[in-house]
Design a protein around this motif. Structure first.
Motif, PDB file in Angstrom:
ATOM      1  N   LYS A 290       0.822  -1.205   0.000  1.00 37.33           N
ATOM      2  CA  LYS A 290       0.000   0.000   0.000  1.00 37.33           C
ATOM      3  C   LYS A 290       0.861   1.261   0.000  1.00 37.33           C
ATOM      4  N   VAL A 291       1.948   1.240   0.772  1.00 39.49           N
ATOM      5  CA  VAL A 291       2.840   2.395   0.840  1.00 39.49           C
ATOM      6  C   VAL A 291       3.491   2.655  -0.520  1.00 39.49           C
ATOM      7  N   VAL A 292       3.974   1.598  -1.147  1.00 44.12           N
ATOM      8  CA  VAL A 292       4.645   1.744  -2.447  1.00 44.12           C
ATOM      9  C   VAL A 292       3.670   2.236  -3.510  1.00 44.12           C
ATOM     10  N   VAL A 293       2.485   1.635  -3.550  1.00 48.19           N
ATOM     11  CA  VAL A 293       1.476   2.043  -4.532  1.00 48.19           C
ATOM     12  C   VAL A 293       1.072   3.500  -4.310  1.00 48.19           C
ATOM     13  N   ALA A 294       0.918   3.886  -3.045  1.00 47.97           N
ATOM     14  CA  ALA A 294       0.529   5.261  -2.726  1.00 47.97           C
ATOM     15  C   ALA A 294       1.620   6.262  -3.076  1.00 47.97           C
ATOM     16  N   SER A 295       2.874   5.808  -3.131  1.00 45.32           N
ATOM     17  CA  SER A 295       3.994   6.708  -3.398  1.00 45.32           C
ATOM     18  C   SER A 295       4.218   6.956  -4.886  1.00 45.32           C
ATOM     19  N   ILE A 296       3.632   6.131  -5.735  1.00 41.58           N
ATOM     20  CA  ILE A 296       3.875   6.243  -7.178  1.00 41.58           C
ATOM     21  C   ILE A 296       3.442   7.593  -7.760  1.00 41.58           C
ATOM     22  N   PRO A 297       2.220   8.082  -7.464  1.00 44.07           N
ATOM     23  CA  PRO A 297       1.808   9.371  -8.051  1.00 44.07           C
ATOM     24  C   PRO A 297       2.767  10.512  -7.732  1.00 44.07           C
ATOM     25  N   SER A 298       3.160  10.641  -6.469  1.00 39.75           N
ATOM     26  CA  SER A 298       4.043  11.750  -6.100  1.00 39.75           C
ATOM     27  C   SER A 298       5.443  11.559  -6.663  1.00 39.75           C
ATOM     28  N   ALA A 299       5.872  10.313  -6.828  1.00 36.05           N
ATOM     29  CA  ALA A 299       7.182  10.062  -7.418  1.00 36.05           C
ATOM     30  C   ALA A 299       7.214  10.567  -8.859  1.00 36.05           C
ATOM     31  N   ILE A 300       6.158  10.308  -9.597  1.00 39.28           N
ATOM     32  CA  ILE A 300       6.073  10.763 -10.988  1.00 39.28           C
ATOM     33  C   ILE A 300       6.009  12.279 -11.055  1.00 39.28           C
ATOM     34  N   ILE A 301       5.128  12.855 -10.241  1.00 38.10           N
ATOM     35  CA  ILE A 301       4.976  14.313 -10.219  1.00 38.10           C
ATOM     36  C   ILE A 301       6.272  14.982  -9.775  1.00 38.10           C
ATOM     37  N   GLY A 302       6.953  14.379  -8.782  1.00 44.17           N
ATOM     38  CA  GLY A 302       8.177  14.959  -8.275  1.00 44.17           C
ATOM     39  C   GLY A 302       9.270  15.022  -9.332  1.00 44.17           C
ATOM     40  N   VAL A 303       9.429  13.946 -10.096  1.00 42.28           N
ATOM     41  CA  VAL A 303      10.447  13.917 -11.147  1.00 42.28           C
ATOM     42  C   VAL A 303      10.135  14.931 -12.240  1.00 42.28           C
TER      43      VAL A 303
ATOM     44  N   ASP B 155      -4.586  -1.387   9.464  1.00 40.27           N
ATOM     45  CA  ASP B 155      -4.678  -2.624   8.694  1.00 40.27           C
ATOM     46  C   ASP B 155      -5.964  -2.694   7.876  1.00 40.27           C
ATOM     47  N   LYS B 156      -6.924  -1.828   8.182  1.00 42.17           N
ATOM     48  CA  LYS B 156      -8.182  -1.801   7.435  1.00 42.17           C
ATOM     49  C   LYS B 156      -8.129  -0.855   6.241  1.00 42.17           C
ATOM     50  N   LEU B 157      -7.007  -0.178   6.085  1.00 45.58           N
ATOM     51  CA  LEU B 157      -6.849   0.742   4.971  1.00 45.58           C
ATOM     52  C   LEU B 157      -6.905  -0.029   3.654  1.00 45.58           C
ATOM     53  N   SER B 158      -7.803   0.366   2.792  1.00 44.55           N
ATOM     54  CA  SER B 158      -7.939  -0.320   1.505  1.00 44.55           C
ATOM     55  C   SER B 158      -6.913   0.193   0.506  1.00 44.55           C
ATOM     56  N   LEU B 159      -6.687  -0.573  -0.553  1.00 43.41           N
ATOM     57  CA  LEU B 159      -5.736  -0.172  -1.579  1.00 43.41           C
ATOM     58  C   LEU B 159      -6.204   1.098  -2.282  1.00 43.41           C
ATOM     59  N   SER B 160      -7.510   1.219  -2.486  1.00 42.11           N
ATOM     60  CA  SER B 160      -8.041   2.420  -3.142  1.00 42.11           C
ATOM     61  C   SER B 160      -7.850   3.648  -2.261  1.00 42.11           C
ATOM     62  N   GLN B 161      -8.009   3.488  -0.952  1.00 38.63           N
ATOM     63  CA  GLN B 161      -7.756   4.606  -0.042  1.00 38.63           C
ATOM     64  C   GLN B 161      -6.280   5.001  -0.073  1.00 38.63           C
ATOM     65  N   ALA B 162      -5.404   4.013  -0.121  1.00 30.74           N
ATOM     66  CA  ALA B 162      -3.972   4.280  -0.186  1.00 30.74           C
ATOM     67  C   ALA B 162      -3.620   5.067  -1.444  1.00 30.74           C
ATOM     68  N   VAL B 163      -4.201   4.661  -2.574  1.00 31.01           N
ATOM     69  CA  VAL B 163      -3.955   5.376  -3.829  1.00 31.01           C
ATOM     70  C   VAL B 163      -4.489   6.807  -3.734  1.00 31.01           C
ATOM     71  N   GLY B 164      -5.659   6.958  -3.122  1.00 29.63           N
ATOM     72  CA  GLY B 164      -6.230   8.292  -2.951  1.00 29.63           C
ATOM     73  C   GLY B 164      -5.331   9.189  -2.130  1.00 29.63           C
ATOM     74  N   ILE B 165      -4.771   8.654  -1.050  1.00 32.35           N
ATOM     75  CA  ILE B 165      -3.844   9.429  -0.219  1.00 32.35           C
ATOM     76  C   ILE B 165      -2.597   9.782  -1.028  1.00 32.35           C
ATOM     77  N   GLY B 166      -2.174   8.854  -1.898  1.00 33.89           N
ATOM     78  CA  GLY B 166      -1.024   9.108  -2.747  1.00 33.89           C
ATOM     79  C   GLY B 166      -1.225  10.303  -3.659  1.00 33.89           C
ATOM     80  N   PHE B 167      -2.442  10.441  -4.194  1.00 32.53           N
ATOM     81  CA  PHE B 167      -2.723  11.594  -5.054  1.00 32.53           C
ATOM     82  C   PHE B 167      -2.788  12.881  -4.229  1.00 32.53           C
ATOM     83  N   PHE B 168      -3.283  12.787  -3.006  1.00 32.29           N
ATOM     84  CA  PHE B 168      -3.266  13.965  -2.130  1.00 32.29           C
ATOM     85  C   PHE B 168      -1.830  14.406  -1.863  1.00 32.29           C
ATOM     86  N   GLN B 169      -0.910  13.446  -1.750  1.00 32.24           N
ATOM     87  CA  GLN B 169       0.481  13.774  -1.473  1.00 32.24           C
ATOM     88  C   GLN B 169       1.095  14.610  -2.591  1.00 32.24           C
TER      89      GLN B 169
END
Length: 293
Positions: A89-102, A159-173
């Motif tokens: 979940k952490v890695v998936v959530a980090s992808i959007p900001s990694a792309i935007i950051g580069v 532990d109840k955090l869903s993958l979709s929620q993780a991705v959503g937080i990633g876009f907020f980041q």
């Protein structure tokens, strides 16, 4: 040299506090630079302000090591599975900001890194914190309850955090590309909007910082040292080491404080702080620019 070390200590303390509280470390660094300026090259300063985040990251790894290491001796088979799932979940959530950051890192440094942008972002997200926390209700605790000691192993609903929620937080980041927004502020606010508890939102923000900030620091070092013209002097290496070390120690205290704080309080206090600081910054620079202009 002694004066520069003292400056590095002050900056390290500010980094260790503001990196984890949702009040914008980058924003504070830009503001602090108006009053405390290291006697270093502009290229080194840009690298320094990013690399000292490594000290802050190491504090999170130390505090949460059993929860971050699936092969820790205290973890059961079920615990290992939960940790590995969390990392996914952490890695998936980090992808959007990694792309935007580069893509936008250099552009943001050239066009957005100024006190006016910081002040506006501080105020806007300060209001957002107050509104979101009011929508989700306040924590009400009986007066007779005593303060309990907070341990890093305390269970949460993370532990109840869903993958979709993780991705959503990633876009907020991704919003944190704007200085003054705050990486932790953007992710915590995103988590609260998506229905995650305060403690879970804060802790997931901590964990997301590990790949993002390590990657960002590595990118900055590579660009500056390998593809740039920066030559780091011996005294600058000392300043960098001091800043990283102080940021580490300060972060240890700050992370533990924040987890204890959110168990009894909401994030509204940080919202008010952001607004007050943003208004102060606007007033200060309006006066200074007016006097100098």
């Amino acid at each position: 040299m002694v004066v520069e070390i003292i400056k590095a200590i002050i900056i390290g303390i500010i980094e260790g506090i503001t990196e984890w509280l949702p009040i914008s470390s980058t924003g504070h660094m830009i503001i602090v630079d108006e009053f405390i300026q290291l006697n270093v090259s502009p290229q080194f300063l840009a690298m320094f302000l990013v690399v000292i985040q490594l000290g802050a990251i190491m504090a999170v790894i130390v505090i949460y090591f059993p929860r971050l290491n699936p092969w820790h001796s205290k973890n059961t088979v079920r615990d290992r599975s939960a940790v590995l799932t969390l990392w996914v979940k952490v890695v998936v959530a980090s992808i959007p900001s990694a792309i935007i950051g580069v893509l936008l890192d250099q552009w943001a440094e050239e066009h957005l890194y100024n006190s006016w942008v910081v002040a506006i972002a501080l105020i806007i997200y300060g209001i957002a914190f107050i509104v979101v926390e009011r929508m989700h209700g306040e924590i009400k605790q009986p007066r007779h309850m005593k303060r309990q000691r907070v341990r890093s192993s305390d269970s949460t609903d993370l532990d109840k955090l869903s993958l979709s929620q993780a991705v959503g937080i990633g876009f907020f980041q991704c919003l944190a590309i704007v200085p003054g927004t705050s990486r932790s502020g953007a992710t915590i606010l995103g988590g609260r909007i998506l229905g995650i508890s305060r403690q879970a939102a804060a802790e997931f923000s901590f964990f997301m910082a590990i790949p993002v900030m390590f990657g960002w620091s590595l990118l900055k070092v590579v660009r500056t040292l390998l593809f740039g013209s920066l030559v780091v002097t011996g005294s600058e290496w000392v300043v960098l080491a001091v800043g990283v070390s102080v940021a580490f120690v300060t972060s240890l205290l700050t992370v533990r404080f924040l987890i204890g704080f959110v168990q009894k309080h909401s994030f509204r206090l940080f919202g008010y702080y952001r607004i007050a600081l943003g208004v102060t910054v606007i007033a200060y620079f309006a006066i200074v620019r007016g006097l100098l202009g």
